[in-house]
Structures are given as C-alpha cells and as structure tokens.
Write an enzyme that holds these catalytic residues in place. Sequence first.
Site, PDB file in Angstrom:
ATOM      1  N   GLU A   1       0.855  -1.188   0.000  1.00  0.00           N
ATOM      2  CA  GLU A   1       0.000   0.000   0.000  1.00  0.00           C
ATOM      3  C   GLU A   1       0.887   1.232   0.000  1.00  0.00           C
ATOM      4  O   GLU A   1       1.820   1.333   0.796  1.00  0.00           O
ATOM      5  CB  GLU A   1      -0.923  -0.016   1.227  1.00  0.00           C
ATOM      6  CG  GLU A   1      -1.671   1.280   1.481  1.00  0.00           C
ATOM      7  CD  GLU A   1      -2.447   1.811   0.269  1.00  0.00           C
ATOM      8  OE1 GLU A   1      -3.217   1.053  -0.340  1.00  0.00           O
ATOM      9  OE2 GLU A   1      -2.254   3.010  -0.067  1.00  0.00           O
TER      10      GLU A   1
ATOM     11  N   SER B   1     -18.862   1.406  -7.515  1.00  0.00           N
ATOM     12  CA  SER B   1     -19.960   0.819  -6.748  1.00  0.00           C
ATOM     13  C   SER B   1     -20.620  -0.296  -7.572  1.00  0.00           C
ATOM     14  O   SER B   1     -20.763  -0.142  -8.785  1.00  0.00           O
ATOM     15  CB  SER B   1     -20.982   1.904  -6.417  1.00  0.00           C
ATOM     16  OG  SER B   1     -21.932   1.414  -5.523  1.00  0.00           O
TER      17      SER B   1
ATOM     18  N   HIS C   1     -24.928  -3.309  -0.480  1.00  0.00           N
ATOM     19  CA  HIS C   1     -25.991  -3.320  -1.490  1.00  0.00           C
ATOM     20  C   HIS C   1     -26.579  -4.719  -1.643  1.00  0.00           C
ATOM     21  O   HIS C   1     -25.846  -5.720  -1.615  1.00  0.00           O
ATOM     22  CB  HIS C   1     -25.446  -2.866  -2.840  1.00  0.00           C
ATOM     23  CG  HIS C   1     -25.209  -1.392  -2.916  1.00  0.00           C
ATOM     24  ND1 HIS C   1     -26.227  -0.475  -2.795  1.00  0.00           N
ATOM     25  CD2 HIS C   1     -24.076  -0.666  -3.085  1.00  0.00           C
ATOM     26  CE1 HIS C   1     -25.730   0.750  -2.898  1.00  0.00           C
ATOM     27  NE2 HIS C   1     -24.424   0.670  -3.058  1.00  0.00           N
TER      28      HIS C   1
ATOM     29  N   ILE D   1     -22.813   1.325   2.013  1.00  0.00           N
ATOM     30  CA  ILE D   1     -24.030   0.505   1.957  1.00  0.00           C
ATOM     31  C   ILE D   1     -23.654  -0.918   1.539  1.00  0.00           C
ATOM     32  O   ILE D   1     -22.896  -1.119   0.585  1.00  0.00           O
ATOM     33  CB  ILE D   1     -25.032   1.061   0.906  1.00  0.00           C
ATOM     34  CG1 ILE D   1     -25.327   2.554   1.150  1.00  0.00           C
ATOM     35  CG2 ILE D   1     -26.318   0.246   0.884  1.00  0.00           C
ATOM     36  CD1 ILE D   1     -25.919   2.885   2.467  1.00  0.00           C
TER      37      ILE D   1
ATOM     38  N   ARG E   1     -15.239   7.577  -7.402  1.00  0.00           N
ATOM     39  CA  ARG E   1     -15.485   6.260  -8.002  1.00  0.00           C
ATOM     40  C   ARG E   1     -14.435   6.010  -9.093  1.00  0.00           C
ATOM     41  O   ARG E   1     -14.129   6.923  -9.857  1.00  0.00           O
ATOM     42  CB  ARG E   1     -16.873   6.212  -8.634  1.00  0.00           C
ATOM     43  CG  ARG E   1     -18.021   6.562  -7.688  1.00  0.00           C
ATOM     44  CD  ARG E   1     -19.284   6.823  -8.498  1.00  0.00           C
ATOM     45  NE  ARG E   1     -20.446   7.192  -7.681  1.00  0.00           N
ATOM     46  CZ  ARG E   1     -20.781   8.451  -7.374  1.00  0.00           C
ATOM     47  NH1 ARG E   1     -20.035   9.469  -7.752  1.00  0.00           N
ATOM     48  NH2 ARG E   1     -21.870   8.696  -6.656  1.00  0.00           N
TER      49      ARG E   1
HETATM   50  C1  LIG Z   1     -19.225   8.115  -3.881  1.00  0.00           C
HETATM   51  C2  LIG Z   1     -19.082   6.623  -3.757  1.00  0.00           C
HETATM   52  C3  LIG Z   1     -20.084   5.856  -3.176  1.00  0.00           C
HETATM   53  C4  LIG Z   1     -19.951   4.476  -3.090  1.00  0.00           C
HETATM   54  N1  LIG Z   1     -20.867   3.764  -2.388  1.00  0.00           N
HETATM   55  C5  LIG Z   1     -20.735   2.422  -2.277  1.00  0.00           C
HETATM   56  C6  LIG Z   1     -21.648   1.687  -1.487  1.00  0.00           C
HETATM   57  O1  LIG Z   1     -22.487   2.241  -0.807  1.00  0.00           O
HETATM   58  N2  LIG Z   1     -21.529   0.339  -1.479  1.00  0.00           N
HETATM   59  C7  LIG Z   1     -20.603  -0.323  -2.217  1.00  0.00           C
HETATM   60  O2  LIG Z   1     -20.607  -1.541  -2.227  1.00  0.00           O
HETATM   61  N3  LIG Z   1     -19.666   0.363  -2.916  1.00  0.00           N
HETATM   62  C8  LIG Z   1     -19.708   1.720  -2.938  1.00  0.00           C
HETATM   63  N4  LIG Z   1     -18.779   2.439  -3.604  1.00  0.00           N
HETATM   64  C9  LIG Z   1     -17.689   1.726  -4.271  1.00  0.00           C
HETATM   65  C10 LIG Z   1     -16.611   1.296  -3.290  1.00  0.00           C
HETATM   66  O3  LIG Z   1     -16.314   2.314  -2.377  1.00  0.00           O
HETATM   67  C11 LIG Z   1     -15.372   0.931  -4.104  1.00  0.00           C
HETATM   68  O4  LIG Z   1     -15.753   0.035  -5.120  1.00  0.00           O
HETATM   69  C12 LIG Z   1     -14.299   0.275  -3.276  1.00  0.00           C
HETATM   70  O5  LIG Z   1     -14.007   1.031  -2.128  1.00  0.00           O
HETATM   71  C13 LIG Z   1     -13.048   0.122  -4.141  1.00  0.00           C
HETATM   72  O6  LIG Z   1     -12.061  -0.484  -3.373  1.00  0.00           O
HETATM   73  P1  LIG Z   1     -10.628  -0.723  -3.991  1.00  0.00           P
HETATM   74  O7  LIG Z   1      -9.890  -1.533  -3.000  1.00  0.00           O
HETATM   75  O8  LIG Z   1     -10.757  -1.233  -5.385  1.00  0.00           O
HETATM   76  O9  LIG Z   1     -10.012   0.733  -4.167  1.00  0.00           O
HETATM   77  P2  LIG Z   1      -9.329   1.691  -3.091  1.00  0.00           P
HETATM   78  O10 LIG Z   1     -10.038   1.689  -1.803  1.00  0.00           O
HETATM   79  O11 LIG Z   1      -9.187   3.015  -3.760  1.00  0.00           O
HETATM   80  O12 LIG Z   1      -7.913   1.032  -2.846  1.00  0.00           O
HETATM   81  C14 LIG Z   1      -6.887   1.089  -3.798  1.00  0.00           C
HETATM   82  C15 LIG Z   1      -5.598   1.253  -3.032  1.00  0.00           C
HETATM   83  O13 LIG Z   1      -4.502   1.162  -3.923  1.00  0.00           O
HETATM   84  C16 LIG Z   1      -3.482   2.010  -3.425  1.00  0.00           C
HETATM   85  N5  LIG Z   1      -2.523   2.253  -4.496  1.00  0.00           N
HETATM   86  C17 LIG Z   1      -2.691   2.975  -5.619  1.00  0.00           C
HETATM   87  N6  LIG Z   1      -1.568   2.966  -6.357  1.00  0.00           N
HETATM   88  C18 LIG Z   1      -0.675   2.208  -5.698  1.00  0.00           C
HETATM   89  C19 LIG Z   1       0.675   1.827  -5.949  1.00  0.00           C
HETATM   90  N7  LIG Z   1       1.325   2.223  -7.046  1.00  0.00           N
HETATM   91  N8  LIG Z   1       1.314   1.052  -5.042  1.00  0.00           N
HETATM   92  C20 LIG Z   1       0.683   0.636  -3.907  1.00  0.00           C
HETATM   93  N9  LIG Z   1      -0.586   0.992  -3.611  1.00  0.00           N
HETATM   94  C21 LIG Z   1      -1.264   1.751  -4.500  1.00  0.00           C
HETATM   95  C22 LIG Z   1      -4.254   3.238  -3.005  1.00  0.00           C
HETATM   96  O14 LIG Z   1      -3.528   4.064  -2.120  1.00  0.00           O
HETATM   97  C23 LIG Z   1      -5.490   2.624  -2.362  1.00  0.00           C
HETATM   98  O15 LIG Z   1      -5.342   2.430  -0.972  1.00  0.00           O
HETATM   99  C24 LIG Z   1     -18.838   3.831  -3.652  1.00  0.00           C
HETATM  100  C25 LIG Z   1     -17.801   4.603  -4.201  1.00  0.00           C
HETATM  101  C26 LIG Z   1     -17.905   5.994  -4.205  1.00  0.00           C
HETATM  102  C27 LIG Z   1     -16.772   6.816  -4.669  1.00  0.00           C
END
Ligand SMILES: Cc1cc2nc3c(=O)[nH]c(=O)nc-3n(C[C@H](O)[C@H](O)[C@H](O)COP(=O)(O)OP(=O)(O)OC[C@H]3O[C@@H](n4cnc5c(N)ncnc54)[C@H](O)[C@@H]3O)c2cc1C
Length: 491
Positions: free
Chosen positions: A36, A343, A54, A52, A316
């Site tokens: 990370e 999402s 969902h 949420i 998003r």
């Molecule tokens: C407005 C909004 C509302 C939403 N509401 C919902 C909801 O109610 N319910 C639901 O199910 N989903 C919801 N979502 C979607 C959900 O939040 C996301 O799909 C989910 O959090 C994505 O997780 P992730 O691990 O893919 O991404 P992230 O949480 O963004 O994690 C990616 C990680 O990669 C790290 N990273 C990036 N580049 C590098 C690198 N080069 N080296 C090492 N680390 C790196 C970043 O720092 C980050 O910590 C919502 C999203 C938004 C924006």
Amino acid sequence: MPNIRKADVVIVGGGIVGAAAARELAKYNLDVVLLEKHPDLAMGTTKANSAILHAGFDAPPGSLKALLNVRGNELFRKLQADLGLEIRLTGSLVVATSDEELAALGELLKRGTLNGVPGLKMLSREEVLALEPNLTEKTLGALLAPTGGVMSPFGAALALAENAVRNGVTVLRDCPVTAFEVAGGRVTGVRTPQGFIAAKFVVNAAGLASDAVSRLAGDDSFSISPRKGEYVLFDKQASSLVSTVVFPTPTKISKGILVSPTFHGNMFIGPNAMDCCDATDTETTAAGLAEIISGAARLVPSIPLNASITQFAGLRAVGSGGDFIVGPSPAVGGLVHAAGIQSPGLTAAPAIAERLAAVLGELGLAMTPKRSFDPQNPPRIVFNALPAAEQEELVCENPLFGRVICRCETITEGEIVAAIHSPCGARTIDGVKRRTRAGMGRCQGGFCGPRVTAILARELKIPITGVRKDTAASYLFFAKIPGVCEVNGNA
Ligand SMILES: Cc1cc2nc3c(=O)[nH]c(=O)nc-3n(C[C@H](O)[C@H](O)[C@H](O)COP(=O)(O)OP(=O)(O)OC[C@H]3O[C@@H](n4cnc5c(N)ncnc54)[C@H](O)[C@@H]3O)c2cc1C
C-alpha cells in the site's frame, strides 16, 4: 536495489479489494505480500463512500457487478461473525414519487430477481410511510430489499487485513509500486522504495490508479476515470430521521442521492456524481453540497442541516468498459486485474477476492489449502458498548481503559493502545480514528487529536514531529519552538 523478498503473489493496493484478496489467499499455502502506498490501508475510495451493503438489484443482469454484488452481500453476512464486522441489515428502500418512477421500480424488481436478490418486495405508499414516516408526502411506493444494509467500509478492510496478517500475509505500508520487472512477456516482480519483490503473480487492486499500475507493466487495455460523490454527515441527534437506507429511483449514471443511517448511529445524505479528471481531488464544493441537499430533501423534506458535523467526498474508479475488470491482463503474463471497481465494489469485495483466487488457480498457481488457517479475529474491546460491571472490571485490570480520550464517542486510551499494537495496527491519527472512532464524533477530533498524537508518539517510540495525520508527508509538527515548548517522543 536489494531483493527484499520473494512472493507467490504481490497484491498492489490496500483498499477493501486488496484486503479481501489478501485474506482469501491467506487460506492457501502461499507467500503473499500486500503493498500500500499510503501509511495505512483503506485510505483510497474505501474510506469515503456510502458504506451501503448493497442487495444487488441495480446492476444489469449478467454483468460482473451484478454477480459479484449478490455473492459479496452473502459472503459479508457470513464474514460478519468471524471478523466481528460492523454490518447492520437495515434493509433498503428505493422510493418512487411519480408514475414513471413506479414503473421503473417494476423494472428494478425484475432485474433484482434475475440477479438472484432474495426477499425483494414492492411496498404500497401506506406500507412505506409506516416504515419511514419522514419520507415525502409525494411517496407512491417503494422497492424493499431486506438484504440491504449499512457497514463500516474501512472497518471491514482493516479486519480483513488483520486476519490476513494473522494467517501469514505480509503487509507493507508506505510502499508504492513504482515499476514492474517484465521478462519474456511475463511480470517477474515489482520495484518499490522498500526494495524489489520477486513475484509469480501480481494482483492489481490499485483502485483509481489501477490503469497507471497496469501501464507500468506494459498493459494499457483499460483506463479509469474518477467520478466524484459528495456527502454531508450528521450528528447522532439526526439518527431517528430514517431507519432504512433510502434511495431515490436510480438514474443511468448513479444510484442517486440517498438518505441513510450509518452503522454507528449517525445519518448522511449524498452522493452526487460528477466526472472529474483529478484522481486526488476529494474536495467538496458549494455547488455539489447544494445539489445533494436539494436531492435529499426531495426524499426527506426535513433534513436537519444544523446537525451536520462534516462533509466529505469520494471518487469512483469508473472503468472504460463500464463493468468490473477481474481477470488476467490481456497484454502481459502474471498480472491479474481487479480494476474499475466502482460501486458496488465495497459489497462485492469478498466475491471479487474469491474470483481472483480462482483465476490464479486457473493460471497455474498451486492452491493448497492451509490447515492452520484461522478465519477469526479475536473480539475487539469497545468500551462504551460494555455493561457497567464489565467496564469496571476492565478498568481494574488495565487503568488505560479508565481514561477517556475521545469524549464525543467515549473512546478510552486502552482501545487506542490496542489499535496501535494490533496486527497491521494504526500508525497515524486517522488510522486510530478509523480503528477506534476517536475523532469521529461531533468535535471531529478537535479535543482528542493532540492526545491521540501523544499516545501514537509514545507507543510507536517516535518523536511527536514524526506523527502523521494520514498521508505520507502529513506531519503535524515541524520543530520545537526553543524556550517555548519542548517537544519530544515522551511529550
Ligand atoms: C461516492 C461513492 C459511493 C460508493 N458507495 C458504495 C456503497 O455504498 N456500497 C458499495 O458496495 N460500494 C460503494 N462504492 C464503491 C466502493 O467504495 C469501491 O468500489 C471500493 O471502495 C473500491 O475499493 P478498492 O480496493 O478497489 O479501491 P481503493 O479503496 O481506492 O484502494 C486502492 C488502493 O490502492 C493504493 N494504491 C494505488 N496505487 C498504488 C501503488 N502504485 N502502489 C501501492 N498501492 C497503490 C491506493 O492508495 C489505495 O489504498 C462507492 C464509491 C464511491 C466513490
């Protein structure tokens, strides 16, 4: 650059998807390293969303989003007991206020049924208003999904990561992947400021940066566009406004502006949906806040704006193909993507992790189940949830539980110290906040912030000037003021 270690799988990104993948892979005899770039996990999209769980009626049938949403919802309900996850099945309502919207609810019901969502039910105007008396007078009916609910997104990511670490996964924070080594059309490892890590497979779970990470390996098969969503969070005094997650009838690009309780008894409104080009821009805007306030008021006219305690925005990660991308890179061997996870990616995360493990197995990774895998985390002490007699006993055993540091949320020093020393524990002020809720209350850390800073310095054995708020360089103190204050690691 030193070759710090070899891994079977390197996971890039410690959001909910990376954490769920780490915990899923911890079930097998594999050497897994999660990287990370920030000082803590769950600092990207996972920390700022609607939180949420969902039910799964929204995504088009046959899409990965639909499939993995419904499966993820089921898996989270199973994981709740093992990991002590903060999930409450409040049920969700999609409310119609016009005849066109009522017709759209019928479509949503059909879609949800095709997606396999259990228990969906159309409610009449009277039934909806009996459930949610503060809804608009214009309410004509609603779609009820009993498996919808609210959860703590970062709580879930941290619990999954903690369990992964307890089962042998290595988590390296402050550790961005800066380059890939590729030989013979196959990824052989990643470069980071903490050294080179040779890997048989790399999982790209880098959220908003997943396209950039993919390009580092020579794969430009997709792109990610950020789409901002803004929120207003309300004090617990507003908690009686709604008891279920209340959605409007959705539009083509968003589920719409909702009014919802949070797991911890607050209430929020939001999000809007604004395409933007900066994947780091999480500022709220006056126009955006006005949009969500008027959107929420169309559902619940009596939004108590004077009880708002903070605003925030999340981004998003919208993939160029629209659907989740979960599978092998079409361009380079050894790279597997979990990208475009917008999402319902939070809900879908455990199902995405399950699918990633299956893909890695299909690609030839030996997936031998680990006999010693322990699916559970030990229960976390939440002082303010204990009966008085148990609180008293705890304080006698450990006086740190008798010192309330966050007065808004009644969080004790004992809980903060435990959060710092747990596997993959807190290293920053916001890391303490996300693990214990110290700083989440009405004053938003105004009173407890300095005390949390001092506890972090003491427990991590670093000077006060080494304590960070959240990101890599977010130091709060820069130097002593000679003759005015003496700041050191024991302050
Ligand atoms: C407005 C909004 C509302 C939403 N509401 C919902 C909801 O109610 N319910 C639901 O199910 N989903 C919801 N979502 C979607 C959900 O939040 C996301 O799909 C989910 O959090 C994505 O997780 P992730 O691990 O893919 O991404 P992230 O949480 O963004 O994690 C990616 C990680 O990669 C790290 N990273 C990036 N580049 C590098 C690198 N080069 N080296 C090492 N680390 C790196 C970043 O720092 C980050 O910590 C919502 C999203 C938004 C924006």
